[in-house]
Design an enzyme around this catalytic site. Sequence first.
Site, PDB file in Angstrom:
ATOM      1  N   HIS A 103      -6.401   9.136   1.010  1.00  0.00           N
ATOM      2  CA  HIS A 103      -5.403   8.430   0.197  1.00  0.00           C
ATOM      3  C   HIS A 103      -5.898   8.079  -1.214  1.00  0.00           C
ATOM      4  O   HIS A 103      -5.595   7.007  -1.753  1.00  0.00           O
ATOM      5  CB  HIS A 103      -4.927   7.167   0.914  1.00  0.00           C
ATOM      6  N   HIS A 173       3.949   4.954   1.812  1.00  0.00           N
ATOM      7  CA  HIS A 173       3.330   4.729   3.126  1.00  0.00           C
ATOM      8  C   HIS A 173       3.990   3.573   3.874  1.00  0.00           C
ATOM      9  O   HIS A 173       3.306   2.743   4.485  1.00  0.00           O
ATOM     10  CB  HIS A 173       1.838   4.465   2.948  1.00  0.00           C
ATOM     11  N   GLU A 290       5.456  10.063   6.316  1.00  0.00           N
ATOM     12  CA  GLU A 290       4.918  10.257   4.973  1.00  0.00           C
ATOM     13  C   GLU A 290       5.237  11.669   4.469  1.00  0.00           C
ATOM     14  O   GLU A 290       4.602  12.636   4.877  1.00  0.00           O
ATOM     15  CB  GLU A 290       3.407  10.028   4.986  1.00  0.00           C
TER      16      GLU A 290
END
Length: 325
Positions: A103, A173, A290
Amino acid sequence: MSELFGTLSDGSVVHRWTLERAGTRVEVLTYGGIVRSVEVPDRAGRTANVVLGFAGLDGYLAHPEPYFGALIGRYANRIGGARFQLDDLVYALEPNDGPNSLHGGDGGFDKRVWDSRPLPHGVRLSRVSEHGEEGFPGRLEMSAAYTLDASGALHIAYEAVTDAPTVINVTNHSYFNLAGHDAGSAGGHELRLDASRFTPVDANLIPAGAPQDVSGSRFDFRRAREVGSGYDHNFVLDKGVTEAAQEVAELYDPASGRALTVATTEPGLQLYTADHLSAPFAPGDGIALETQHFPDSPNRPDFPSTVLRPGEVFRSETVYAFSVR
C-alpha cells in the site's frame, strides 16, 4: 461543507468534508483521503453508517494498519520483494509487509494530509508526491474527486501526471458492513463478482503463476452467494480495463436489505474479508472490495501495466451505488 476534524502532532490541520445528496451522507477526511462514514437507509428507512472507521482522528492514528476508508497509493496492494525494475533501473522500496512493500509504504498516501477544495456535490483532494517518496520515482501530481450523483451514488475519480516514468496503482480501502458499522460480522453478506479468474498467491500473498479459472472453487462468485471468510485475493474482472466505469460486483445484506453495487474502470478487485482485524473491531466485521490493478504488476509484464510516463494522464474511477431490496 468543511469543518475542523483534528490536528496532527506536527501542527497539520485535518478537515472533514460532509457530502449529502439523495439520501446518502458521506464524510471524507483530508487526512489520508479517508471515507470516514457512508450513511444510507435500510429497507425500513433506518439510516446507518455502513463503513468501518473511528469517531475521531486519534483512532486513525492509533490504528493505521487496517487502512480504514483510506486512499491508497502510490501503489495499492503488494510489490514483491519491495523492488521493481523500470526502464533498466531498479527501484528499492521499504518493506513493510514481510519482504514486500504494501500500500505504498509506511508513508503512503493514507498517511498524508491532502489539500482540498469544493466541487458541486463533492470535494477534490490533491497533493504532490515528490520524486523518491517511499522510494518511487517521479514527481507525481495527484488528485481524487469524491462526488455524489443525483441517485446518491459515491464516485471517486483519480487523476495523476508525472515528470518521470513511474508506477501507480490507487484504490479506496473502505470496509463495508451493510448491516451497520457496529453490527458485528459481515460474513453473511452475499457477493456477486463478475470475475472468471483470480490470481493465486504464494505464502507472502504475491501472485504466483498465471491467473486461474474460478470454476468449481471457493473463488467462484459469478452467482451471488454468502461471502464467508478467508479471502485476501485479487480477482481478474471479466471486463478488463475500460474507459468508463462498468458494474462488476454487488454486495447484499439480507438482514437490512441494503445492497451495494461497485462499478470501476479498473481490471481487478481485491476481496479482503478482514480476517485480521483487531479491537475495537473483530475479524470479519467488514468486507473490502478494492478496485485496482493487480498486485506486483511492476514485476509481472504479463499483467496490465501500471506504468505512467511524462505526457500521459492517469485516470481511474470507481462508483459505489446503494439501494434496498
